[in-house]
Design an enzyme around this catalytic site. Structure first.
Site, PDB file in Angstrom:
ATOM      1  NE  ARG B 228      -4.294  -1.369   0.110  1.00 24.51           N
ATOM      2  CZ  ARG B 228      -4.399  -2.413  -0.723  1.00 24.51           C
ATOM      3  NH1 ARG B 228      -3.422  -2.698  -1.566  1.00 24.51           N
ATOM      4  NH2 ARG B 228      -5.505  -3.145  -0.710  1.00 24.51           N
ATOM      5  CD  GLU B 256      -3.076   3.537  -5.168  1.00 24.82           C
ATOM      6  OE1 GLU B 256      -2.030   3.261  -4.562  1.00 24.82           O
ATOM      7  OE2 GLU B 256      -3.950   2.710  -5.458  1.00 24.82           O
ATOM      8  CG  HIS B 275      -3.503  -0.283  -6.829  1.00 21.58           C
ATOM      9  ND1 HIS B 275      -3.821   0.250  -5.610  1.00 21.58           N
ATOM     10  CD2 HIS B 275      -3.462  -1.632  -6.632  1.00 21.58           C
ATOM     11  CE1 HIS B 275      -3.987  -0.720  -4.716  1.00 21.58           C
ATOM     12  NE2 HIS B 275      -3.775  -1.884  -5.328  1.00 21.58           N
TER      13      HIS B 275
END
Lengths: 311, 311
Positions: B228, B256, B275
């Site tokens: 993460r 993000e 991602h």
């Protein structure tokens, strides 16, 4: 086996960097630095190490020099037979590049299958372009060539949950299962999601990947070339890519280097790396190991390691 | 174990695509398509499948709906504890993304170590930029996190002739050897050529990679993040990259998505993917398998698979 008289061997190395690495040489061999330019050395050379990726045409310059054994830093030696003067033994570099080339094949497969190329291309625009990509898991990988490089690719594909199908000149079974012969290739191509080329360039592999080959692949299939550029018919590949029928990841091209205005550079779905093959920082140590073994063999009067031409 | 009375289950799916894949549902469950927007369904939902990568804040919308079990399509669930209404069981997606995320970690490692990023960036200029790159063979890979994703990374690194050093919260020995505890991390960082982050985001892993962590790495080391974004202190990473001290390959960032004007996009040695983690075409089949198992368990009165919050 003849045992040579103790004498000082002359080892010619292509640059100061490798000369530094191999100095002092074992048992007093004499090291000179020579890269096939002028002036030619006026001493007989026992072992000449070529510079990495030297064009074979330069080997014609050995006509005027006394050389016993030439050690290449590459595995492939296409074009050397035509230019090597008679009477010189030419040895290729085995176990220097195979692992790195296998590593690069995986780098290219994964970059193309996972959208790394698209992401890097979008990076200067600051573009977060999330999309789904095909991946490697559950895919069928058709590996053409099961020699040293093929074996390294095979090892590295193994944990990715893909289906590996191997093809070589002739069919056989080895400790890892079935190897299909080239005769089965046309039947196998329609099953492949990814084709990896790991064959030497020879008469029967030149333009192996032509329009007919590409025409048998699935829409969106990936062709990876870590062998030699001319294993692929570049014009046919350009047409296939331009039509959006598939993707390519090429470390070698024909012509090579690829000219700046070549259409391949800009085609969608193409990743081109500049013949990085075995060129990592793992290479130097492996080259040194081969050269030291050749020196030992020359001194002991043993035949050289991996002679592939001449002698 | 209680056996529920036979009745029609109501399964809410986030889009028509997954509804099509799971239709007809087993044993006559009723499928509705709902993505947490208005209007809310006026029937009690037995199983609600969330859309992939839904922001946790949207879960607050479940306050007005009757839901027994929520099935996420992601493995990480940071932020869910704070937003999930009481009384709902939340299950994460185990065995859906681990293999694909492990695959992506290798894609990022190899792209960075083998110069794929540089080659792709040079491609629009038609530039054949041959150079030596570090490779993965003979390197030390420090893997932080040995859960599901860590295990998949470990398997895929194995054939690359690298040295793998594993770190987890507490030290232990498993069937593959030693796992170092976090307490040893400072001592291990100076040995690493490549650090791979595969830990969940939690209190003790937030900003695990900070200026002190980066300061202990070798010059030119690579940091790979498939965990993460907030496991890394982005400001510290930006400083480290801008100073030319190392490289990064990041599939997750903090913030993000990364805003278009963020300095990370343009830093030398940084590869950023949006991602992509588990998002390959292998995902759909694995999500379907989990959803079908949850339906079976609900019908049989068994506890749901992988409940991590609520209930």
């Amino acid at each position: 086996m003849e045992r040579t008289v103790e004498r000082t061997l002359t080892i010619a190395l292509p640059d100061a960097e490798i000369a530094r690495r191999l100095s002092p040489p074992p048992d007093g061999s004499r090291i000179i630095v020579w890269d096939l330019g002028d002036p030619a050395p006026d001493v007989p050379i026992d072992l000449l190490v070529l510079r990495y990726m030297i064009p074979p045409a330069e080997l014609r310059g050995l006509d005027a020099v006394s050389v016993r054994v030439v050690q290449s830093q590459t595995l492939g030696f296409d074009g050397v037979r035509e230019t090597l003067p008679a009477g010189i033994v030419y040895c290729n570099a085995v176990e220097v590049h195979e692992a790195s080339t296998g590593e690069l094949a995986l780098a290219l497969i994964l970059a193309s299958q996972r959208g790394i190329g698209e992401a890097v291309a979008a990076q200067p625009r600051g573009e977060w372009a999330h999309a789904q990509h095909p991946g490697l898991a559950d895919k069928t990988v058709l590996l053409i060539g099961v020699g040293g490089v093929g074996r390294e690719i095979e090892k590295r594909v193994a944990p990715f949950d893909a289906r590996l199908v191997r093809v070589a000149r002739s069919s056989r079974t080895d400790d890892r299962g079935e190897v299909h012969g080239m005769a089965s290739l046309r039947a196998l191509l329609p099953e492949a999601d990814i084709v990896v080329l790991a064959v030497p360039l020879a008469g029967d592999t030149r333009h192996l990947v032509d329009a007919a080959f590409l025409g048998l692949l699935r829409p969106g299939a990936l062709v990876v070339n870590v062998a030699r550029g001319a294993v692929v018919d570049t014009a046919a590949l350009v047409d296939w890519l331009a039509a959006g029928r598939g993707r390519a990841a090429l470390d070698v091209t024909d012509p090579e280097p690829l000219p700046a205005d070549h259409p391949l550079w800009a085609l969608p779905g193409a990743i081109i790396t500049p013949h990085l093959g075995g060129h990592t920082d793992a290479m130097a140590g492996r080259v040194d190991r081969v050269v030291l073994e050749q020196i030992r063999r020359l001194r002991e009067g043993e035949p050289p390691l991996n002679p592939v031409l001449g002698g």
